[in-house]
Design a protein around this motif. Structure first.
Motif, PDB file in Angstrom:
ATOM      1  N   GLY A 110       0.936  -1.417   0.039  1.00 57.60           N
ATOM      2  CA  GLY A 110       0.009  -0.070   0.031  1.00 57.60           C
ATOM      3  C   GLY A 110       0.696   1.159   0.248  1.00 57.60           C
ATOM      4  N   CYS A 111       0.091   2.450  -0.152  1.00 58.34           N
ATOM      5  CA  CYS A 111       0.878   3.498  -0.271  1.00 58.34           C
ATOM      6  C   CYS A 111       1.418   4.071   1.054  1.00 58.34           C
ATOM      7  N   GLY A 112       0.717   3.564   2.224  1.00 58.67           N
ATOM      8  CA  GLY A 112       1.158   3.691   3.604  1.00 58.67           C
ATOM      9  C   GLY A 112       0.892   5.372   3.763  1.00 58.67           C
ATOM     10  N   CYS A 114      -2.622   6.813   2.966  1.00 57.77           N
ATOM     11  CA  CYS A 114      -4.185   6.895   2.925  1.00 57.77           C
ATOM     12  C   CYS A 114      -4.751   6.536   4.197  1.00 57.77           C
ATOM     13  N   CYS A 117      -4.619   2.454   4.307  1.00 58.31           N
ATOM     14  CA  CYS A 117      -3.092   2.062   4.638  1.00 58.31           C
ATOM     15  C   CYS A 117      -3.010   2.203   6.129  1.00 58.31           C
ATOM     16  N   CYS A 125      -5.886   0.029  -0.823  1.00 55.70           N
ATOM     17  CA  CYS A 125      -5.193   1.351  -0.610  1.00 55.70           C
ATOM     18  C   CYS A 125      -5.985   2.288  -1.528  1.00 55.70           C
ATOM     19  N   LEU A 126      -6.363   3.421  -1.170  1.00 57.75           N
ATOM     20  CA  LEU A 126      -7.052   4.510  -2.034  1.00 57.75           C
ATOM     21  C   LEU A 126      -6.123   5.095  -3.412  1.00 57.75           C
ATOM     22  N   ASN A 127      -4.902   4.816  -3.092  1.00 54.42           N
ATOM     23  CA  ASN A 127      -3.994   5.001  -4.210  1.00 54.42           C
ATOM     24  C   ASN A 127      -3.488   4.044  -5.001  1.00 54.42           C
TER      25      ASN A 127
HETATM   26 ZN   LIG Z   1      -2.963   3.700   0.654  1.00 58.50          ZN
END
Ligand SMILES: [Zn+2]
Ligand SMILES: [Zn+2]
Length: 369
Positions: A110-112, A114, A117, A125-127
């Motif tokens: 994940g992006c870590g 959002c 995450c 993940c929203l990204n």
């Molecule tokens: Zn994310």
């Protein structure tokens, strides 16, 4: 004059590391070629892994056909999301792994940053697909393991215990999918009657996990006798061949008419959600971890009337790959038993044909780069 080893060392690579590698690259729908590519360099929080083996699955067939969103562009894109191997170069900021360590992976990072995450839901993940924001799913939105080398985020790597083979390592990623589904559905399966629809690699690893965690009856439904036999060897207490008997009637009979406490849908068959509705007990749970060829129709009202909860999950989130490694290390999860076909990277097109046409009754096909 500097020799090759000096150049490699100056570039942060070990002396044995070549500058180029063989990699399967998708040039367009149905156009997968094995070509020479530069060996990728790991970022500070990444690890370069010498790929030992990479599993192929139905998702790869969709990718091969060009039906997968958010992939790298054709001509640059190397698929493969179920791989395992040996650490070749840890990135500058990595002290968790050393050169030569055997590792297995989860596909998603994940992006870590959002909302999802931040609460640990990195497969949502929203990204998703946004590399610039740090999201990557190996072999799907980033280059993957149908190559001699692949880079991976350190947080998505797991040490492969010495007792496990690389074949086991390939199936660790798959097992994480079923375990995450059980996790999302509550996780506490001891004493429950569980129906598993679909004896593919996800279903067959889920059967083993359910037995390991103390489920009462594990009823496996499928259409291929060889897979059902394997499921029985791996711990299913009952197997039902849906070509021979009505699986709904059979499950209801086995459970005294009440139905399964929990039904795990791993088949992706368009008729399966309706079967889930019919075989699940009042007040029970359904967890769906499969993808379908298109929209599906089923009697949702009957699910509401029976007060059944439906859960879905994507991929191997929730750190469940760590749990899969633990189960495998304890001898409760046999991944290698599922590997039926091995192909060298150069023969990847043949491997995909074998999967698509089910030649020789494959369960898990692996590519050995
Ligand atoms: Zn994310
Ligand atoms: Zn897969």
């Amino acid at each position: 004059m500097a020799n090759e080893a000096d150049v490699a060392a100056a570039a942060g690579r070990g002396p044995d590391l070549p500058g180029t590698m063989r990699a399967a690259v998708l040039f367009g729908p149905g156009d997968l070629r094995v070509v020479d590519r530069d060996v990728p360099a790991p970022e500070p929080d990444e690890v370069l892994v010498r790929v030992a083996m990479c599993g192929a699955c139905g998702t790869d067939l969709k990718i091969y056909d060009g039906h997968f969103p958010q992939t790298p562009p054709f001509g640059e894109y190397t698929p493969g999301h179920e791989w395992t191997g040996t650490v070749a170069v840890p990135g500058a900021g990595v002290d968790e792994f050393a050169v030569g360590d055997r590792v297995c992976i989860e596909a998603h990072r994940g992006c870590g940053r959002c909302d999802n995450c931040l609460v640990g839901r990195y497969t949502a993940c929203l990204n998703y697909g946004n590399r610039a924001k740090g999201h990557r799913a190996t072999g799907m939105t980033a280059n993957g393991g149908f190559a001699e080398y692949a880079v991976h985020h350190v947080g998505s790597l797991y040490a492969l215990p010495p007792s496990l083979s690389f074949e086991d390592g390939v199936l660790i990623t798959t097992a994480g999918t079923g375990l995450y589904g059980l996790d999302v559905a509550g996780g506490y399966v001891a004493g429950l009657d569980v129906a598993v629809l679909g004896p593919g690699p996800v279903g067959l690893t889920t059967v083993q996990a359910l037995k390991a965690m103390g489920a009462a009856r594990v009823i496996l439904v499928g259409t291929r006798a060889s897979r059902l036999e394997l499921g029985q060897r791996l711990g299913a207490s009952h197997v039902i061949n849906a070509r021979e008997v009505d699986p709904v009637a059979a499950i209801l009979e086995l459970t005294g008419g009440a139905g399964a406490d929990l039904t795990v849908e791993c088949s992706g068959s368009p008729g399966a959600p309706q079967q889930c509705a019919e075989v699940t007990k009042r007040g029970g749970k359904i967890v769906i971890v499969a993808f379908y060829p298109g929209p599906v129709t089923f009697d949702l009202s009957s699910v509401v009337r029976k007060d059944i909860s439906i859960h879905t999950s994507r991929g191997e989130g929730g750190n469940n790959v760590k749990r899969a490694v633990a189960l495998a290390a304890q001898g409760r999860l046999n991944g290698a038993a599922l590997v039926s076909h091995w192909f060298p990277l150069e023969d990847i097109a043949t491997a995909f044909q074998v999967m698509r046409d089910r030649l020789g009754d494959p369960v898990k096909v692996v590519i050995v780069p």
